[in-house]
Scaffold this active site. Structure first.
Site, PDB file in Angstrom:
ATOM      1  N   SER A  25      30.422  -6.190  34.469  1.00 30.92           N
ATOM      2  CA  SER A  25      31.164  -6.402  35.503  1.00 30.92           C
ATOM      3  C   SER A  25      31.410  -7.581  36.066  1.00 30.92           C
ATOM      4  O   SER A  25      31.080  -8.808  35.297  1.00 30.92           O
ATOM      5  CB  SER A  25      30.568  -5.404  36.728  1.00 30.92           C
ATOM      6  OG  SER A  25      29.627  -5.930  37.046  1.00 30.92           O
ATOM      7  N   TYR A  58      34.836  -4.087  35.198  1.00 32.30           N
ATOM      8  CA  TYR A  58      35.203  -3.373  36.406  1.00 32.30           C
ATOM      9  C   TYR A  58      34.688  -4.147  37.516  1.00 32.30           C
ATOM     10  O   TYR A  58      33.768  -5.015  37.380  1.00 32.30           O
ATOM     11  CB  TYR A  58      34.440  -2.058  36.483  1.00 32.30           C
ATOM     12  CG  TYR A  58      33.164  -1.937  36.191  1.00 32.30           C
ATOM     13  CD1 TYR A  58      32.138  -1.900  37.228  1.00 32.30           C
ATOM     14  CD2 TYR A  58      32.627  -1.922  34.956  1.00 32.30           C
ATOM     15  CE1 TYR A  58      30.717  -2.016  37.164  1.00 32.30           C
ATOM     16  CE2 TYR A  58      31.092  -2.045  34.866  1.00 32.30           C
ATOM     17  CZ  TYR A  58      30.369  -1.999  36.023  1.00 32.30           C
ATOM     18  OH  TYR A  58      28.874  -2.028  35.590  1.00 32.30           O
TER      19      TYR A  58
END
EC number: 4.1.1.11
Length: 138
Positions: A25, A58
């Site tokens: 991430s 993400y």
């Protein structure tokens, strides 16, 4: 027809952390996420202006006001502390929606503080950068 369109970006942010030993991430200051209309967990493309790397991951919400842009996991092999990056999100919309949609552009300084919000994806605020030749958005 559904099209995948440019939705928003955090433009020319500075990477503050890189942690290889994390599950993945990118950690992003909550203020920047909110300004760019990007949710925690949302898919983003990261373009490293410094070295040309591109990747998808993400978002994880970071502390508001911290200026954090933290690259986590395997992406830390591609993006380093101090690199200049662009975080881009996309959205799926109909052709009619796409023709009317205005993206959220968040321009930041070297400390990742917001200096200007806009909707023109070709706007260049950084000294020495120019609009793309023949771009028609203004």
């Amino acid at each position: 027809m559904i099209r995948t369109m440019f939705k928003s970006k955090i433009h020319r942010a500075t990477v503050t952390h890189a942690n290889l030993h994390y599950v993945g991430s990118v950690t992003v200051d909550k203020d920047l996420l909110d300004a760019a209309d990007i949710l925690p967990g949302e898919l983003v493309a990261i373009v490293d202006v410094t070295n040309g790397s591109r990747l998808e991951t993400y978002t994880i919400e970071g502390q508001a006001g911290s200026g954090v842009i933290g690259i986590n996991g395997a992406a830390a092999h591609l993006v380093n502390i101090g690199d200049t990056v662009i975080l881009i999100s996309y959205a799926q919309m109909t052709t009619a929606e796409a023709r009317e949609y205005l993206p959220s552009i968040v321009h930041v300084d070297a400390a990742n503080k917001i200096v200007q919000l806009g909707t023109d994806p070709a706007e260049a605020l950084t000294e020495g950068l120019n609009r793309p030749p023949f771009s028609t958005t203004a």
